[in-house]
Scaffold this motif. Sequence first.
Motif, PDB file in Angstrom:
ATOM      1  N   PHE A 111      15.555  19.033  89.026  1.00  0.00           N
ATOM      2  CA  PHE A 111      15.722  19.345  87.605  1.00  0.00           C
ATOM      3  C   PHE A 111      14.412  19.165  86.833  1.00  0.00           C
ATOM      4  O   PHE A 111      14.073  20.005  85.983  1.00  0.00           O
ATOM      5  CB  PHE A 111      16.816  18.468  86.994  1.00  0.00           C
ATOM      6  CG  PHE A 111      17.211  18.885  85.609  1.00  0.00           C
ATOM      7  CD1 PHE A 111      18.008  20.002  85.424  1.00  0.00           C
ATOM      8  CD2 PHE A 111      16.781  18.178  84.498  1.00  0.00           C
ATOM      9  CE1 PHE A 111      18.372  20.395  84.143  1.00  0.00           C
ATOM     10  CE2 PHE A 111      17.134  18.574  83.222  1.00  0.00           C
ATOM     11  CZ  PHE A 111      17.944  19.691  83.044  1.00  0.00           C
ATOM     12  N   SER A 160      20.456  21.466  91.931  1.00  0.00           N
ATOM     13  CA  SER A 160      20.250  20.115  91.393  1.00  0.00           C
ATOM     14  C   SER A 160      21.550  19.546  90.832  1.00  0.00           C
ATOM     15  O   SER A 160      21.893  18.384  91.072  1.00  0.00           O
ATOM     16  CB  SER A 160      19.162  20.130  90.306  1.00  0.00           C
ATOM     17  OG  SER A 160      19.592  20.809  89.144  1.00  0.00           O
ATOM     18  N   PHE A 161      22.314  20.366  90.108  1.00  0.00           N
ATOM     19  CA  PHE A 161      23.574  19.891  89.544  1.00  0.00           C
ATOM     20  C   PHE A 161      24.640  19.724  90.625  1.00  0.00           C
ATOM     21  O   PHE A 161      25.506  18.863  90.517  1.00  0.00           O
ATOM     22  CB  PHE A 161      24.058  20.848  88.448  1.00  0.00           C
ATOM     23  CG  PHE A 161      23.428  20.593  87.111  1.00  0.00           C
ATOM     24  CD1 PHE A 161      23.867  19.544  86.315  1.00  0.00           C
ATOM     25  CD2 PHE A 161      22.387  21.375  86.656  1.00  0.00           C
ATOM     26  CE1 PHE A 161      23.281  19.282  85.083  1.00  0.00           C
ATOM     27  CE2 PHE A 161      21.789  21.130  85.422  1.00  0.00           C
ATOM     28  CZ  PHE A 161      22.236  20.081  84.630  1.00  0.00           C
ATOM     29  N   PHE A 220      18.493  15.027  92.260  1.00  0.00           N
ATOM     30  CA  PHE A 220      18.687  15.759  91.007  1.00  0.00           C
ATOM     31  C   PHE A 220      17.415  15.744  90.156  1.00  0.00           C
ATOM     32  O   PHE A 220      16.985  16.786  89.643  1.00  0.00           O
ATOM     33  CB  PHE A 220      19.845  15.137  90.229  1.00  0.00           C
ATOM     34  CG  PHE A 220      19.999  15.688  88.837  1.00  0.00           C
ATOM     35  CD1 PHE A 220      20.524  16.951  88.636  1.00  0.00           C
ATOM     36  CD2 PHE A 220      19.605  14.940  87.737  1.00  0.00           C
ATOM     37  CE1 PHE A 220      20.655  17.463  87.354  1.00  0.00           C
ATOM     38  CE2 PHE A 220      19.728  15.440  86.450  1.00  0.00           C
ATOM     39  CZ  PHE A 220      20.265  16.708  86.259  1.00  0.00           C
ATOM     40  N   LEU A 231      23.899  16.415  92.166  1.00  0.00           N
ATOM     41  CA  LEU A 231      24.303  15.366  91.228  1.00  0.00           C
ATOM     42  C   LEU A 231      25.825  15.255  91.184  1.00  0.00           C
ATOM     43  O   LEU A 231      26.376  14.147  91.151  1.00  0.00           O
ATOM     44  CB  LEU A 231      23.755  15.656  89.837  1.00  0.00           C
ATOM     45  CG  LEU A 231      24.076  14.604  88.764  1.00  0.00           C
ATOM     46  CD1 LEU A 231      23.456  13.261  89.122  1.00  0.00           C
ATOM     47  CD2 LEU A 231      23.609  15.060  87.392  1.00  0.00           C
TER      48      LEU A 231
END
Length: 791
Positions: free
Chosen positions: A36, A292-293, A32, A296
């Motif tokens: 990010f 990225s999310f 992440f 995560l």
Amino acid sequence: MYNLKFIVRRLFKDKVFSLINIFGLVIGISSFLILFIHVSNEKSFDKHIPDHKNIYRVTSIPGGRDNAVWARSMGIVHSASAEIPEVKLATQFTHCDLGTIKLGENTFSQKNIMSVDEAFFKMFDVQVVAGDVSELLKPNTVFVTEAFARKHFGERSPIGELINVQALQYLRDLGDYEIRGIVKNTHPKTHFRFELLLSQNGALHERYASLPDRKIQWTYNYFELQNGADPKLVADKVSVFYDASSLKTIPGPQEYAFYLFPMDDIHLKSDYRFELRESSSKINITLFILISFVILMISLLNFTNLSIAKLIKRSQELGLKRSIGASSRQILAQVLLEVTVICVVAIGFSLLTIEVLEPVINRLFEIDFRVYYNEPIVYLTMAGVLISCLLLTAIFVVGFLLMRNTTIDILAGRNNFTGSYVLKSLLVVQVAIVIVLISGTFLVNKQISFVLNKPLGFDKENVVVLNVKDLSKDPAVFARELEKQTSIESVGLTMQHFGYPAQGMPLDGLGLEGSAEFVFANYDYLKTMNIKLVENWITPGTDTVRGMVINNHLYKRLLERHGSMENLKAYSDAQPLGPGETRINFIGVAEDFNYSSAHESIGDFAFWLDESNNRARFTHVRINNLLGGMDAIKRGWNTYYPGQELDYFFLDDRLAEQYKAETILSRILFAFSAIGIFISMIGISAMALFISQQRTKEIGIRKVNGATVSEILGLLNQSFVRWVIIAFVFATPIAWYSMHEWLENFAYKTTLSWWIFALAGMLALGIALLTVSWQSWRAATRNPVEALRYE
């Protein structure tokens, strides 16, 4: 402090579980943070420049052709700025990506050479370390960066030293420039780079002075506007200034459109020709953020599942504390403190992992990734991860452990979570995400393979392109000498290579709207690139071929308008010629081809054939033997251009760079899909362990009553199969829509095949069953007496 020591002791006592939990979190957080923080870096380009919101790049577009916009613009733009009150500051400069300079006795290629004015220093906040900016007004002076000074002069001052500029883009032998100052290195997050800043006076003065009267787009023009000024209004005033000038009437396109492009958007949204620095406009930043999310989320879901399993094991301990007077708040605080310790350790290891992997990340994904610890976004991101972990854990502890179970239930171990829709939903979401990632990976690879192997209308293989800077010699002599070599098939000359920005030609003189792209070349270039002619009107035996070869797309449009080439010629001959203009002599029609990339559809195109020296700027050499061909090229170059560095590239490599964004996306999807799968396997394994522990008594009773291992495996696995099917149903439309939207970026695209989703679903099912079956087998092979005693 007591609780902290107790937590640390507990973590060391259950080493395996703690390591798995931390390891999964480290992978997720690292992934992440990499994506990010990279996105945050990309979005913060140029934001360090004072008044960056009011700075705009001005573009001048011949005929308003949106498909051929250059980042460069005409010199008259700078002249217009003095007449527009909304312009607070204006600067005009040039940029040479690669030039040749001589320092003492050493001659070498030098990147990022600019010729700038004083306003450039002020607008872009260029910090002077030594010297005075006013020195730039003197002829043939230069400011160098700290990195350049350190590299070439070490600890001694370079002030007063001379740099001989031998080649600067199309210009040669500009003479000696005296170093009069040192500036700080270019900020890493700026949409341009510089190492040498040359004065515009002296050797370059005559060229700059002529720019307001020439229709060439050689310079970059930037305006800093007054607060509240309307950029569209300023662009209109530039247009009015141009229309009132004598420049409009000289040869070349008569109509120009002018636009002001916000500097803040250049790095992420501008993909014009001759960008100062490779932008990220083709990189889907939104997709990066989403991935990225997603990673995560998978990591946090996994962390939550593992935390649940661990808390269930400890439920009697928590119930005992509750029975002797501990409040729900105290129990929650203890659990959250433990989660905080795990998260802080995981974040620390994540940052260490990122630092170690930074060069690998940059090399693998071809990005410029760095963690800037002086920027708040780094710490806000880590705080966000920590808060998310705590929030998810708190929701479970309060909502599903303490509120739904009495103290007696917890002590008696009667809390049963196997039927919890929340836990099932977590698993379904994890698997659905994995299916979407796998589907996306398959499609991106399928599309890249499609565009790279699509017939282009020319042969890109085994072609070496030489960048010839010395056009004072006859290139035909060099070409003939090369063609004598057995390892060389043919040599063609052109001013632009495939993928390089072409020229623009208005079509109104031919009775058509719009404009066509064209490049200057010689006839041998068509043969070298294996471009086939569907119509050939070249006179046999002609020594020098002069005229225009158009592509089939333009040919059909002309025939649709005029009916025949004879009618076209009559129409064209009837049009008045402007100063310096000549009649077009059509000598052939080429098969259609993709000049740029599969992102754009085939449009109107033409080759303007001649044998003049300037067509040799990019000399194309087709070889039939790599080692022999390159050896012959180097020998011929050193003979004909002694002392000049050979600058070359392979055409297929350069064309492949057009799909760099897709290649990077493919690598990222593959890497992070693998990471998502791995984290999900940990989570699914934890869920399977949790469920098998909850059904230990049931398994023991079934075995006592004669159930076989395979029957118990089927019993435990069938629920996971059902969940994977549910995840597949939810994931498929999401994956289909996302991929369909992504394919719209291409004029030529592959099909969205059903097998992509089917294969992704089968892989997800196989991964789930493989993971679950291990835990199920352990539960099924346990001694039933031990299982019943355990219960």
